[in-house]
Every structure is written in C-alpha cells, then in structure tokens.
Design a protein around this motif. Structure first.
Motif, PDB file in Angstrom:
ATOM      1  N   PRO A  34       0.617  -1.398   0.125  1.00 41.76           N
ATOM      2  CA  PRO A  34      -0.107   0.405   0.303  1.00 41.76           C
ATOM      3  C   PRO A  34       0.935   1.527   0.445  1.00 41.76           C
ATOM      4  O   PRO A  34       1.626   1.409   0.920  1.00 41.76           O
ATOM      5  CB  PRO A  34      -0.986   0.026   1.572  1.00 41.76           C
ATOM      6  N   LEU A  35       0.224   2.063  -0.851  1.00 41.93           N
ATOM      7  CA  LEU A  35       1.475   2.699  -1.210  1.00 41.93           C
ATOM      8  C   LEU A  35       2.849   3.435  -1.150  1.00 41.93           C
ATOM      9  O   LEU A  35       3.644   3.788  -1.035  1.00 41.93           O
ATOM     10  CB  LEU A  35       0.945   4.220   0.349  1.00 41.93           C
ATOM     11  N   ALA A 131       1.789   5.127  -7.440  1.00 36.90           N
ATOM     12  CA  ALA A 131       2.874   4.007  -6.953  1.00 36.90           C
ATOM     13  C   ALA A 131       1.990   4.703  -5.597  1.00 36.90           C
ATOM     14  O   ALA A 131       2.307   4.712  -4.057  1.00 36.90           O
ATOM     15  CB  ALA A 131       4.088   3.462  -6.536  1.00 36.90           C
ATOM     16  N   GLY A 132       1.594   5.812  -5.396  1.00 34.67           N
ATOM     17  CA  GLY A 132       1.235   6.561  -4.509  1.00 34.67           C
ATOM     18  C   GLY A 132       2.207   7.548  -3.309  1.00 34.67           C
ATOM     19  O   GLY A 132       1.559   8.609  -3.062  1.00 34.67           O
ATOM     20  N   TYR A 133       3.196   7.951  -4.672  1.00 25.76           N
ATOM     21  CA  TYR A 133       4.223   9.374  -4.125  1.00 25.76           C
ATOM     22  C   TYR A 133       3.673  10.512  -4.396  1.00 25.76           C
ATOM     23  O   TYR A 133       2.774  10.549  -5.813  1.00 25.76           O
ATOM     24  CB  TYR A 133       5.055   8.928  -4.800  1.00 25.76           C
ATOM     25  N   PHE A 201       6.544  11.747  -0.350  1.00 28.80           N
ATOM     26  CA  PHE A 201       7.156  12.839  -1.403  1.00 28.80           C
ATOM     27  C   PHE A 201       7.975  12.425  -2.256  1.00 28.80           C
ATOM     28  O   PHE A 201       9.695  11.918  -1.522  1.00 28.80           O
ATOM     29  CB  PHE A 201       6.806  13.791  -0.957  1.00 28.80           C
ATOM     30  N   PHE A 202       8.294  12.962  -3.248  1.00 28.42           N
ATOM     31  CA  PHE A 202       9.939  12.983  -4.318  1.00 28.42           C
ATOM     32  C   PHE A 202       9.547  14.355  -4.486  1.00 28.42           C
ATOM     33  O   PHE A 202       8.441  14.737  -5.648  1.00 28.42           O
ATOM     34  CB  PHE A 202       9.633  12.238  -5.686  1.00 28.42           C
ATOM     35  N   ILE A 203      10.862  15.354  -4.693  1.00 27.04           N
ATOM     36  CA  ILE A 203      10.672  16.463  -4.522  1.00 27.04           C
ATOM     37  C   ILE A 203      12.395  16.421  -5.826  1.00 27.04           C
ATOM     38  O   ILE A 203      12.922  15.974  -5.581  1.00 27.04           O
ATOM     39  CB  ILE A 203      10.434  17.363  -3.752  1.00 27.04           C
ATOM     40  N   VAL A 204      12.549  17.238  -6.990  1.00 22.76           N
ATOM     41  CA  VAL A 204      12.934  17.227  -7.312  1.00 22.76           C
ATOM     42  C   VAL A 204      13.473  18.946  -7.761  1.00 22.76           C
ATOM     43  O   VAL A 204      12.557  19.491  -7.819  1.00 22.76           O
ATOM     44  CB  VAL A 204      13.025  16.856  -8.889  1.00 22.76           C
ATOM     45  N   CYS A 205      15.010  19.194  -6.818  1.00 20.81           N
ATOM     46  CA  CYS A 205      14.828  20.645  -6.493  1.00 20.81           C
ATOM     47  C   CYS A 205      16.004  21.184  -7.773  1.00 20.81           C
ATOM     48  O   CYS A 205      17.348  20.322  -7.501  1.00 20.81           O
ATOM     49  CB  CYS A 205      15.057  21.154  -4.910  1.00 20.81           C
ATOM     50  N   MET A 416      14.488   2.399  -4.527  1.00 21.28           N
ATOM     51  CA  MET A 416      14.566   3.221  -3.430  1.00 21.28           C
ATOM     52  C   MET A 416      12.956   2.671  -3.124  1.00 21.28           C
ATOM     53  O   MET A 416      12.463   2.662  -1.496  1.00 21.28           O
ATOM     54  CB  MET A 416      14.760   3.806  -3.231  1.00 21.28           C
ATOM     55  N   ALA A 417      12.162   3.054  -3.674  1.00 21.96           N
ATOM     56  CA  ALA A 417      10.004   3.362  -3.184  1.00 21.96           C
ATOM     57  C   ALA A 417       9.692   1.902  -3.319  1.00 21.96           C
ATOM     58  O   ALA A 417       8.819   1.685  -2.646  1.00 21.96           O
ATOM     59  CB  ALA A 417       9.990   4.264  -4.884  1.00 21.96           C
TER      60      ALA A 417
END
Length: 528
Positions: A34-35, A131-133, A201-205, A416-417
């Motif tokens: 899940p998620l 996938a829920g991210y 969360f996944f964030i690209v800076c 990783m996820a």
C-alpha cells in the motif's frame, strides 16, 4: 550487467508510452504494498537536488583543490559518494531526459538541446506517482514540454540568477531575490506546507546554478577576492597530437568569453573571436539595490584590471581568475542552500526517512584544456557528481568506485520506493551499493554519445567507450580516433591510437564499443 531487450522504436513509444506507464504502475504498487510501503516500514521520501554544470573538481568531497563544499560533503560523509559516475551525453536537456527515462538519448529522443522530450513515454516520476508518491519539481526544466507525473511543478521560465519568473500549473509568478535561494524556498515550502504529510514524497530541486553566466548573489560578490585560485595544468594546452576539432572548438577562455556577458567588464566594446559582444543578461533584471552592490563589487576590480592592462598569457590568467571565481561563488550559493535543506529536514523530523541525493547534469571545464563548457568525452565534462544519503540503509562514508551513469538514476529511485524497474530501462539500480554490496556482474565499461555537432561551441559528433583504465573515442564524421591511458595520462594529452604497442588494446576496445552499441541499440552515427 544483465542483457535486456530494448525497444528502440520512437513511433512505438509515442503510441504506447502512456499505456506502458499505466501497466507498470500497478506492478509497482503490488511489489511495494500500500502506497509503496516497503518491508522495512514506511517508504522513504526522496529529495533530489540537481545542480547545473557543477563539476566534480569543484566539490571538496571529490578532492577539489579550489574550493570547499561542506554541505554537499555532508551527504557523502553521512551516506555514499560515487567516484566514477558519468553522463551519457554531456549537455543539459539530454542529460535531464536520460535521468527521467533511464534510457540513452537515441532511445528517449532528446539527443540535443533542440529536441523535445516525448511526454508520452514512461518516466520514473510517473511510476512513483502511480505508486502513491506525491511528486514535485521546482526550478530548471529545459525539456520543452509540460512535466508529466508531477503533482506540482514550478519551473524557471525567465531569469538565470536574479529576480526570476516561474510558471506553474497555477500561473506565472515573479520573484525578487537570488534564484538559488528562491528555488530552495519554493521547494521547502512545498515539503512543509504543500503536500499531504501522510504520504511519501519525491521532489526534484533543479538549480540553474552554476550555468553560464555565473552571476554571484549579493552575499558572494567579494568571495575569493583575496585569494589566487590554482590554475589547472592544462590551461595552455596546445592540442597537439589529438583530434583536429580541438583547435577549432569555440569554448576557449582566451578567445570566446565575452567581456560584458561572461567577464562582467562592461563598456570595452571589444568583440570575441566570433565577433560577439553581448551584454550581461543579469544586470538589466536587478533592482537598484542589487545593482548598487554589484557595481560596488565589480567596479574597483574592473578599474584595477584596466590599469594593469594585462596581455598575452597574463590576460588569459586574468580571465581564468575572473571566470573561476564567479563560478565558485555560484557553487557556494548552491552548497549553502543544500545546507539549508539538510537543516530543515533535521528540524522537521523528516531526515530519518528521507533519501537525499545530490548530482548535476554533467561536468564542466574549469580552465582545463583552456576551456569552459562541456560536451567533449574528456573526463572533466564526462564525469558527474553523485552523492546519496539514505539514513538507516548501509554504512556511512561509503566510497563506490564502480562505473555508474545517469541512466542508473531512474532504476535507483524506483527500487528505493519498492517499485519494479521496467525492463526497457537501460540503467541499473544503485541500491545494492548503498547497502554495502558490490554486484559481481556490474558493468566494466560505459558508453557515451554526443550528437549535436557544430552549432554552439563547434564540438564534433562522437561516441566512445570508457573502462576503468582506458578511453576510446571515435569522431565518426572525420574518421578520427583517440585512445587515452587514464592511469598514465589522467589529463588526456597523449593520443595512443596509432602507437604500435597499443593495437591489442585498440582492438579490444573497438570490440567493446561495438558490443555496447548493439546492447543499447544505438544505430545512429556512422559505424566503423
């Protein structure tokens, strides 16, 4: 490295890309639970900080002799540093497309900065999202298409270093300030207030620094004023015995840096070797207060330069100092903002379950061979930084020497996820290395292909293979070859291709180059 069957047909990707993403997403969710939950507990958040043109030789964790980057170094100290990480195509948009897709440029279609990434093909953010991210991208994009697979995006549209404009799904916003700080502010704001705290969360800076024109922020304008930056030993390279294109390229510090645009010396009216005399684009965007600080910093230094009036090699040395100090001032801003993000993760309690990755789209020349910019398959532009901290996974201070590439980023983020890696991704997950393992069947060579040719900087098309010790480059339009022994000649000054004693090495590397081109299904460029 396992062999795979790669889909090389662009027309298939265009029609089937979205369907592939839809099919892959449920598989990811099934594998992860899940998620995206992993066996070890909650799935990790992932913060990916991606610099622009940040060379390894300007990161102290990689042994820089010209600056210190304590915050980026912290990632290596608390996690892992990849010592032999390379790009597949050393230019901005193609590298970013490779990272998103996990596929070489000839497969994903973004072969140069003029190409548009086909938005229908699957990317790792799409798979993470399915996938829920929660997913977000802040900063530079450079791919001429709206981001796919991101819940939120705020992309730099105008302005490099001062007072930028961003476009997002909510509209256009103008900001006053220094761009590296603003990108970090926006990313932190989304992490802390713009997302569902109950989901990973996944964030690209995506920083635009340290891209040309290297405009330091107000608090960095006089940094390094009282020091002399060491010169690279190849600053006055004469290019003898190597590819003929070296003498006609257009990225020379001596000949192709413009006085106002690059070197911040306005009003001279002197054109470069190409007849250009462009104005610095940052100054016109500055507020009066910013401009006053800029003038106070550069004015006295410029007057001293005019008084001295250096000539010949002394002038080249002056240009090098002005260029590299401005570059390093911009690096300092990025490093400071990496530190801000690490500190805020600590303060918020997110650090213990957040993977932090620092990289950049390719390397860059900091005076080596007398150059700025990138593109060539030589070490300074081929090598790209990669540092990863994953709390609770593997030992601290890992130093990974195996050959890795930016095609490996997407599979790594997916594993990783807890997500399955699509079979048509050409890279390999780096997660085993982060867990302290060293796969026995890991690749022994990497493949590179630069497609643009001519155009800006006039670098010829070429492809090549690099092993731990050797590099073989084929300039397929002129038919020229270069062979370098990196153990004996780390600065790549002696072309050994025609050396009779090296013909066995040449034959072996040519066979490996052919194998890699078959393996990655690259049928572009002339064969040999």
């Amino acid at each position: 490295m396992r062999e795979r069957s790669f889909c090389a047909r662009r027309d298939f990707l265009k029609t089937a890309g979205l369907a592939a993403a839809a099919l892959a997403a449920p598989a990811c969710a099934r594998l992860a639970g899940p998620l995206g939950g992993l066996e070890r507990g909650k799935p990790p958040n992932i913060l990916f900080i991606f610099g622009d043109d940040h060379a390894c030789q300007a990161i102290s964790a990689y042994g820089s002799k010209i600056n210190k980057t304590p915050n980026i170094d912290r990632i290596a100290r608390e996690g892992a540093i990849f010592l032999n990480n390379f790009c597949t195509n050393s230019i901005c948009a193609p590298s970013r497309a490779v990272v998103l897709t996990g596929k070489h440029s000839h497969i994903n279609g973004a072969i140069d900065n003029r190409a548009q990434l086909d938005p229908s093909q699957p990317t790792f953010p799409q798979l993470l999202h399915a996938a829920g991210y929660q997913t977000a991208v802040i900063g530079k994009w450079h791919l001429k298409t709206e981001p796919a697979g991101f819940d939120y995006w705020e992309l730099l549209q105008r302005g490099g270093y001062y007072n930028p404009q961003f476009d997002s799904s909510d509209g256009t916003t103008e900001h006053t300030g220094y761009t590296p700080d603003i990108i970090t502010d926006l990313a932190l704001n989304w992490i802390e207030t713009g997302r569902d705290p109950d989901r990973p969360f996944f964030i690209v800076c995506n920083h635009t620094a340290v891209h040309r024109t290297w405009a330091p922020g107000p608090r960095y304008l006089t940094m390094y004023d009282d020091v002399e930056i060491p010169e690279p030993p190849t600053l006055f390279d004469d290019y003898s015995g190597r590819n003929s294109g070296l003498k006609t390229n257009q990225m020379s510090i001596a000949e192709h840096m413009m006085w106002d645009y690059d070197l911040k010396v306005p009003g001279l009216g002197i054109k470069d070797a190409l007849g250009r005399d462009l104005k610095n684009p940052e100054v016109g965007r500055m507020t009066p207060e910013q401009k006053a600080k800029w003038d106070a910093a550069y004015g006295p230094k410029n007057e001293e330069f005019k008084r001295r009036n250096p000539q010949g090699k002394e002038l080249v040395r002056w240009k090098y100092q002005r260029y590299v100090k401005d570059y390093l001032r911009c690096v300092a801003a990025v490093d400071d903002n990496v530190g801000r993000m690490l500190d805020r993760l600590d303060e918020s309690g997110l650090a213990e379950n957040t993977v932090v990755v620092y990289s950049a789209d390719q390397g860059f020349y900091l005076g080596e061979h007398g150059w700025y910019d990138k593109r060539w398959m030589y070490e300074e532009s081929l090598r790209m930084p990669l540092l990863i901290r994953w709390p609770g996974v593997g030992a601290k201070g890992l130093r990974i020497e195996e050959l890795t590439q930016n095609i490996d980023f997407a599979p790594t983020f997916l594993e990783m996820a807890g997500c399955a890696v699509p079979e048509d991704m050409q890279g390999e997950s780096l997660v085993p290395f982060l867990r302290g393992r060293h796969p026995k069947n890991w690749r022994r060579s990497i493949y590179y292909h630069y497609y643009e040719g001519g155009g800006e900087h006039n670098v010829p098309r070429h492809y090549g293979v690099r092993t731990e010790r050797y590099k073989l480059i084929h300039y397929y339009e002129s038919g020229e070859w270069e062979l370098f022994d990196l153990d004996q000649d780390p600065h790549e000054l002696r072309n050994l291709y025609n050396d009779p004693s090296r013909q066995g090495t040449v034959a072996g590397l040519k066979a490996e180059l052919k194998r890699l081109r078959r393996h990655y299904q690259d049928r572009t460029g002339k064969t040999f």
